[in-house]
Scaffold this active site. Structure first.
Site, short mmCIF file in Angstrom:
data_model
loop_
_atom_site.label_atom_id
_atom_site.label_comp_id
_atom_site.label_asym_id
_atom_site.label_seq_id
_atom_site.Cartn_x
_atom_site.Cartn_y
_atom_site.Cartn_z
N GLU A 179 -28.20 -10.24 35.48
CA GLU A 179 -27.81 -10.78 34.16
C GLU A 179 -28.06 -12.29 34.13
O GLU A 179 -28.12 -12.94 35.17
CB GLU A 179 -26.32 -10.53 33.90
CG GLU A 179 -26.01 -9.49 32.86
CD GLU A 179 -26.40 -9.86 31.43
OE1 GLU A 179 -27.27 -10.72 31.22
OE2 GLU A 179 -25.84 -9.25 30.51
N ASP A 180 -28.19 -12.81 32.91
CA ASP A 180 -28.32 -14.27 32.78
C ASP A 180 -26.96 -14.96 32.90
O ASP A 180 -26.82 -15.98 33.56
CB ASP A 180 -28.99 -14.64 31.44
CG ASP A 180 -28.35 -13.98 30.23
OD1 ASP A 180 -27.39 -13.21 30.38
OD2 ASP A 180 -28.83 -14.24 29.10
N ASP A 201 -19.79 -13.93 30.62
CA ASP A 201 -18.85 -14.73 29.83
C ASP A 201 -17.52 -13.98 29.81
O ASP A 201 -16.72 -14.11 30.73
CB ASP A 201 -19.47 -14.92 28.44
CG ASP A 201 -18.70 -15.81 27.51
OD1 ASP A 201 -17.91 -16.63 27.99
OD2 ASP A 201 -18.87 -15.71 26.28
N LYS A 220 -18.90 -17.66 33.94
CA LYS A 220 -17.80 -18.48 33.38
C LYS A 220 -16.49 -17.81 33.77
O LYS A 220 -15.96 -16.99 32.99
CB LYS A 220 -17.90 -18.54 31.85
CG LYS A 220 -19.18 -19.16 31.31
CD LYS A 220 -19.13 -19.15 29.77
CE LYS A 220 -20.41 -19.57 29.13
NZ LYS A 220 -20.44 -19.40 27.67
N ILE A 280 -24.38 -22.65 26.60
CA ILE A 280 -25.52 -23.02 27.43
C ILE A 280 -26.80 -22.44 26.82
O ILE A 280 -26.77 -21.34 26.28
CB ILE A 280 -25.33 -22.37 28.83
CG1 ILE A 280 -24.04 -22.87 29.50
CG2 ILE A 280 -26.54 -22.55 29.73
CD1 ILE A 280 -24.05 -24.30 29.89
N ASP A 314 -30.60 -18.17 25.03
CA ASP A 314 -31.13 -18.56 23.73
C ASP A 314 -30.06 -19.06 22.78
O ASP A 314 -28.86 -18.88 23.00
CB ASP A 314 -31.82 -17.36 23.08
CG ASP A 314 -30.82 -16.34 22.56
OD1 ASP A 314 -29.87 -16.01 23.31
OD2 ASP A 314 -30.98 -15.88 21.42
N ARG A 332 -35.37 -20.04 25.04
CA ARG A 332 -35.45 -19.25 26.28
C ARG A 332 -36.52 -19.78 27.22
O ARG A 332 -36.46 -19.58 28.43
CB ARG A 332 -35.81 -17.79 25.96
CG ARG A 332 -34.76 -17.03 25.19
CD ARG A 332 -35.07 -15.53 25.28
NE ARG A 332 -34.41 -14.75 24.26
CZ ARG A 332 -33.16 -14.30 24.32
NH1 ARG A 332 -32.41 -14.59 25.35
NH2 ARG A 332 -32.66 -13.57 23.35
P1 5GP Z 1 -20.09 -11.19 27.77
O1 5GP Z 1 -20.15 -9.74 27.40
O2 5GP Z 1 -19.91 -11.44 29.25
O3 5GP Z 1 -19.04 -11.92 26.95
O4 5GP Z 1 -21.44 -11.85 27.29
C1 5GP Z 1 -22.62 -11.67 27.96
C2 5GP Z 1 -23.77 -12.05 27.08
O5 5GP Z 1 -23.40 -13.04 26.11
C3 5GP Z 1 -24.86 -12.68 27.89
O6 5GP Z 1 -25.79 -11.74 28.37
C4 5GP Z 1 -25.50 -13.64 26.90
O7 5GP Z 1 -26.48 -12.98 26.14
C5 5GP Z 1 -24.37 -14.03 25.98
N1 5GP Z 1 -23.77 -15.35 26.32
C6 5GP Z 1 -22.56 -15.59 26.88
N2 5GP Z 1 -22.34 -16.91 27.05
C7 5GP Z 1 -23.45 -17.53 26.57
C8 5GP Z 1 -23.85 -18.91 26.50
O8 5GP Z 1 -23.16 -19.88 26.90
N3 5GP Z 1 -25.08 -19.16 25.97
C9 5GP Z 1 -25.89 -18.16 25.51
N4 5GP Z 1 -27.07 -18.54 25.01
N5 5GP Z 1 -25.56 -16.87 25.58
C10 5GP Z 1 -24.36 -16.54 26.11
#
Ligand code: 5GP
Length: 181
Positions: free
Chosen positions: A102-103, A106, A134, A157, A163, A169
Site C-alpha cells: 500500500e502507499d 490512514d 499514520k 501528503i 495524489d 502521483r
Molecule cells: P484508510 O482506509 O487507511 O483510511 O485510507 C487509505 C487510503 O486513503 C490510501 O490508500 C490513500 O489512497 C488514501 N490516503 C490516506 N491518507 C492520505 C494522504 O495523506 N494523502 C493522500 N493523497 N491519500 C491518502
C-alpha cells in the site's frame, strides 16, 4: 525541492527521493532475508502504491512475483469512510506467501477490508508493506503493517504515488500540505 501548488493549495517538501529510495532498499533487504527461496507474491493496491511497489519489487533480491488490484476509499482530501470491493486479482493465492503493498495506511479501513478478503483465500502467510503509516489516525487495531517506510503524523501528503484528485502521483519526492506543516 521547491514548493508545489495543486488546486490552489501549497505543498512543501517533506521526504526527498534519496531518502525514499534508501528506505525502499532497506525494506527490500528485509523482505529478501525473510522470504529467500519462498517466491512471495506482492499484491500492489493501485493506483497510489504503484511507484513504491515497483521500486520495492526491484529491491527484492530473490524470486518474487507481483500482481495489481484496485481498492479505493479516498476522494479528494477526506476519507469517504466507504470501502469498495477488491478488483482485478487473477492469481490463485491459496498456499502462497502474500505481501500486500500500500502507499499509505490512514484509518486502516482499506487495509482491514483487504486483509479480510485476501485472508479468506487461504494464503500461507499474509504480510503488509506500506510506504507511509499514520499511527495516530488508525481506527482498526488489527491492522499492524510488517514493513513501514515512514511513520508520519496525521497530515495530508502527496507525491511518489499519492495524489490530490489524480494529480501529483508522478512527483519523485513526497510533499505535505503547507498549512499543516
Ligand atoms: P484508510 O482506509 O487507511 O483510511 O485510507 C487509505 C487510503 O486513503 C490510501 O490508500 C490513500 O489512497 C488514501 N490516503 C490516506 N491518507 C492520505 C494522504 O495523506 N494523502 C493522500 N493523497 N491519500 C491518502
Amino acid at each position: 525541492m521547491k514548493q508545489k501548488c495543486y488546486k490552489g493549495l501549497n505543498f512543501i517538501p517533506y521526504i526527498g527521493s534519496d531518502r525514499i529510495q534508501a528506505r525502499v532498499r532497506e525494506l527490500g533487504g528485509q523482505i529478501t532475508a525473510r522470504y529467500e527461496g519462498r517466491n512471495p507474491l506482492l499484491i500492489c493496491v493501485l493506483n497510489g502504491a504503484a511507484p513504491f511497489a515497483l521500486d520495492l519489487f526491484r529491491a527484492i533480491d530473490t524470486d518474487a512475483e507481483i500482481s495489481f488490484v484496485r481498492l479505493s476509499s479516498y476522494e479528494g482530501m477526506e476519507s469517504s469512510g466507504k470501502v469498495k470491493q477488491l478488483l482485478g486479482l487473477t492469481e490463485q493465492i491459496e498456499g502462497r506467501d502474500v505481501i500486500v503493498v500500500e502507499d499509505i495506511i490512514d484509518t486502516g479501513r482499506t487495509m482491514h477490508k483487504l486483509l479480510g478478503d485476501l485472508g479468506a483465500m487461504k494464503p500461507a502467510s499474509l504480510a503488509v508493506a506500506t510506504l507511509l503509516f499514520k499511527p495516530d489516525a488508525l481506527q482498526c487495531p488489527d491492522v499492524a503493517p510488517d514493513y513501514v517506510g515512514f511513520e508520519i503524523p496525521v497530515r495530508f501528503i502527496i507525491g511518489y504515488g499519492l495524489d490530490i484528485d489524480g494529480m501529483a502521483r508522478n512527483l519523485p519526492d513526497i510533499y505535505v500540505l503547507a498549512d499543516e506543516a
